[in-house]
Design an enzyme around this catalytic site. Sequence first.
Site, mmCIF file in Angstrom:
data_model
loop_
_atom_site.group_PDB
_atom_site.id
_atom_site.type_symbol
_atom_site.label_atom_id
_atom_site.label_comp_id
_atom_site.label_asym_id
_atom_site.label_seq_id
_atom_site.Cartn_x
_atom_site.Cartn_y
_atom_site.Cartn_z
ATOM 1 N N GLY A 217 13.061 -58.489 22.297
ATOM 2 C CA GLY A 217 12.367 -58.872 23.515
ATOM 3 C C GLY A 217 12.186 -57.758 24.507
ATOM 4 O O GLY A 217 12.145 -57.990 25.706
ATOM 5 N N GLU A 218 12.122 -56.529 24.045
ATOM 6 C CA GLU A 218 11.942 -55.387 24.939
ATOM 7 C C GLU A 218 10.853 -54.488 24.358
ATOM 8 O O GLU A 218 10.889 -54.150 23.173
ATOM 9 C CB GLU A 218 13.258 -54.615 25.080
ATOM 10 C CG GLU A 218 13.188 -53.468 26.063
ATOM 11 C CD GLU A 218 14.512 -52.718 26.151
ATOM 12 O OE1 GLU A 218 14.477 -51.499 26.400
ATOM 13 O OE2 GLU A 218 15.570 -53.343 25.948
ATOM 14 N N ALA A 219 9.896 -54.108 25.209
ATOM 15 C CA ALA A 219 8.748 -53.349 24.728
ATOM 16 C C ALA A 219 9.160 -52.033 24.088
ATOM 17 O O ALA A 219 8.589 -51.618 23.079
ATOM 18 C CB ALA A 219 7.772 -53.092 25.878
ATOM 19 N N LYS A 221 11.861 -51.315 22.441
ATOM 20 C CA LYS A 221 12.420 -51.552 21.107
ATOM 21 C C LYS A 221 11.313 -51.888 20.115
ATOM 22 O O LYS A 221 11.314 -51.407 18.973
ATOM 23 C CB LYS A 221 13.446 -52.682 21.165
ATOM 24 C CG LYS A 221 14.707 -52.326 21.950
ATOM 25 C CD LYS A 221 15.738 -53.448 21.898
ATOM 26 C CE LYS A 221 17.019 -53.047 22.612
ATOM 27 N NZ LYS A 221 18.059 -54.092 22.528
ATOM 28 N N ILE A 222 10.377 -52.722 20.548
ATOM 29 C CA ILE A 222 9.240 -53.031 19.679
ATOM 30 C C ILE A 222 8.495 -51.764 19.306
ATOM 31 O O ILE A 222 8.101 -51.557 18.156
ATOM 32 C CB ILE A 222 8.285 -54.018 20.385
ATOM 33 C CG1 ILE A 222 8.983 -55.341 20.650
ATOM 34 C CG2 ILE A 222 7.039 -54.263 19.540
ATOM 35 C CD1 ILE A 222 8.146 -56.318 21.451
#
Length: 1006
Positions: A217-219, A221-222
């Site tokens: 849920g973190e940009a 990390k994506i």
Amino acid sequence: MANQNRADIKIFLSFNRTVNGLLKTALGPPPGSTTTLSPAQDLTFRLESVKCLVRIIKSMGSWMNQQLRVGDFCPPKSSDSDSLSENHATVNGEEGIVPDYEMHPEVNSEFSDAATLEQRRAYKLELQKGVSLFNRKPSKGIDFLISTQKIGSSPEAVACFLKNTAGLNETMIGDYLGEREEFPLRVMHAYVDSFKFEGMDFGEAIRFFLRGFRLPGEAQKIDRIMEKFAERYCKCNPNSFTSADTAYVLAYSVIMLNTDAHNSMVKDKMTKADFVRNNRGIDDGMDLPDEYLGSIYDQIVKNEIKMNAESSAPQSKQANSLNKLLGLDGILNLVWKQTEEKPLGANGVLVRHIQEQFKAKSGKSESVYYAVTDAAILRFMVEVCWGPMLAAFSMTLDQSDDKAATSQCLQGFRHAVHITAVMGMQTQRDAFVTTVAKFTYLHCAADMKQKNVDTVKAIITIAIEDGNYLLESWEHILTCLSRFEHLQLLGEGAPSDASFFTASNAEADDKSLKSTGFPSLKKKGTLQNPAMAAVVRGGSYDSTTVGINSSGLVTPEQINNFISNLNLLDQIGNFELNHIFAHSQRLNSEAIVAFVKALCKVSMLELQSPTDPRVFSLTKIVEVAHYNMNRIRLVWSRIWNVLSDFFVSVGLSENLSVAIFVMDSLRQLAMKFLDREELANYNFQNEFLRPFVIVMQKSSSAEIRELIVRCLSQMVLSRVSNVKSGWKSVFMVFTAAAADERKNIVLLAFETMEKIVREYFPYITETETVTFTDCVRCLITFTNSRFNSDVSLNAIAFLRFCAVKLAEGGLVCNEKNKIDDSSVSVKNSDTSDGQIFTEKDDNMSFWVPLLTGLSKLSSDPRAAVRKGALEVLFNILKDHGLLFSRPFWKSVFNSVVFPIFNFVHEKKETLIDDDQPSPASRSHPEGSMWDSETSTVAVQCLVDLFVSFFDVLRSQLPGVVSILVGFIRSPGQGPASTGVSALMRLAGVTWEADFQKVNGERSFLL
């Protein structure tokens, strides 16, 4: 319905009358009118009216925040994450016990070695304990499993465990894979590299990839995960896209399409035409085939990619928070380059919607209150009230010095900016922000009061609280900060930036400027210099250079007011000022791009000042770039596009000192950026170094060009392992330097080039093999240097070194980046010889620029360079000709070898003997000035080459004989005798070969 319409109109008219009535009261009685109120009563009425307007706008903002959940989408704190993990972990029981697992081979073997059932049970319980711990705290779970030797300690072993073990929480797997620490990052790389995407369609590959974990849920990390996925897909499918950048952007597009297509709260679904249009130009400026994008669209729309764990949260909340939680809401506009946001509902549709609500809930009584949940209704209310409120707050703030009244006005401005900014009402937002900026009076500090200092504080608060929604309004706020910093420096007695740029000023002047405190401002000589006097006099808010057009000395009263007001500014410290720039890393994806654009614009105005250029915003640009360098690649690319244009524009400035300072700032950023690792097939480093190339090619300043060469040399030699795709820009800079008209620049560039080729050649082609061609072209440019023959000869020697590396297979990059063989001239070669390209021909395209460059050097006017080029060219062909196919040899002779001797066939040009010029040589100084020594070397090399590869080159015999006949017919005795001896040797070889062939056929018949 008619009654309902009248009710709607009545409501808006009532609100309109209320706001306008409060406005009239706040402004007081018109001039010339009579009133029964005393002055005290009038002030009280006016203040209360302002308070009412503030309460109205504040309540509107609070209701809007509640409806839109503004501020609800911050990344969860660690405690929240822990509780979430625990909830997932306890789905199957209080202790998080999970089902049995698909054990790895090493685990099975260990089980088989267990002596008793109890040992097996203990092992399984300990493994389950590690899995349960992982589902609560992934890092601790992995550490536990490694320490108890349940899994190996290598990244590959951990990746295998995450990929193949049942019972692991998929959300926690994704969260762990997205971590930025070194070991989890290596695990993620090993995890992605374990996938085999060969032959998979892109949509199929991303679906296959995402089935084993949930996207975190973190940009950030994506981004790390998708960046590695794109690299892996391109490595498995080298001919799929131009670069991994394309796969990276397309991956985001697919995720967004999946959200759009399968989220019930999205009403206006994306069509196939929309999807194709949104992905125009993503393949390195080119379009992917419509059919290809259409097939991906069909796959995703028909079959959803399941990326989110099931949740009991209401669907509406999931729908509203999904993209914001993933950080994709702002990224969506960056990927698809949308510049305009769709309004919050068209007026007609919205009115009908409200009417339907009223009709559904209305009763017979007209006193019923209706609950409206659509925040877009605020648009109509703001359109009614923003003008009166702007007038009321502005007039009161301008006319009153009362602390309570000015404080209420500033609160009103803050709430008004918040509402108009969040609602995307650009005109209204800019009007409020501009008015607040003007009331800071930073453009005319001599007239400042306490209320103006409070306004500065208010604008800093607006910048921090509503930075995500300010967009174009950032320019006004950053202009205020620039002026505030300027006044601060003046108050401290610090030297101006103009004195910094003109470093040749007398040291005595510098010392007087460096003295601190206000007494330095009171010195007549300090205040009466043009730049300082202009600041004291002030000017209009919109003037780019304050007071520059004013003339005359400042008065003592102006000086005293100015100094007194500088004391007032001490209420605002550097912390508040710097906090805005440090806070930029918390801005969303769209906001940070707008922020950087505005900062560059303000910096440009500072630097272009004819009398007082300043570097405040430029230094902040470097800081902001550093703060935001770790943003996801998509966002950083947009930021860098803005910064790149800025650095190029200022780097080409006519003000040499400004240009030097800017290029040094770019160097600082580049050094920091080169510390970041670049994965294969990406182009980030090259994009980052491109401003150096553009300025190097366009700058008319020798000092700037020399500085760029020094900067690139320092960066390359200190960060050689991280240059990667940046080698292309490096060689372009050195190529421009090689052709420079300044000798010191040529020698400086070649010194670095020599070190690169000698010591760091493997790094050149580590990422892209095509950089080999860039290196060769750079060296060829150096061979043409007119300043130093040693540079030319050394460059020729390095070309031979490059040929050796090429022959040894030194181009280690994957095959995707190799130039298509169709670009080589052998594509039209005669296929009657039955030869086709073999695996050895894969790198043939890289030989072409090298051999062609040496061929052209044979016409160099310098005898040593001509001779050296000929010898190196034919030695390369002789030493490595075994690697060439028959069609390629034919191409080499037609495009490389025969053009060297073209002048032999031209009747007007003749070879000359003993360095005596002929009429032909004067008309073709480069093509025909061969002395007898050069002619002898060329002919001997040609015959040696032909003899060495006679079987392969037999078809080229007519062309070779024609060249030798041309030499024999030459009027010069030297070339003629050289031609005769060469022809006799050739005839002997030909006769011997034919004789052996006849004997061979005769033996066969017998």
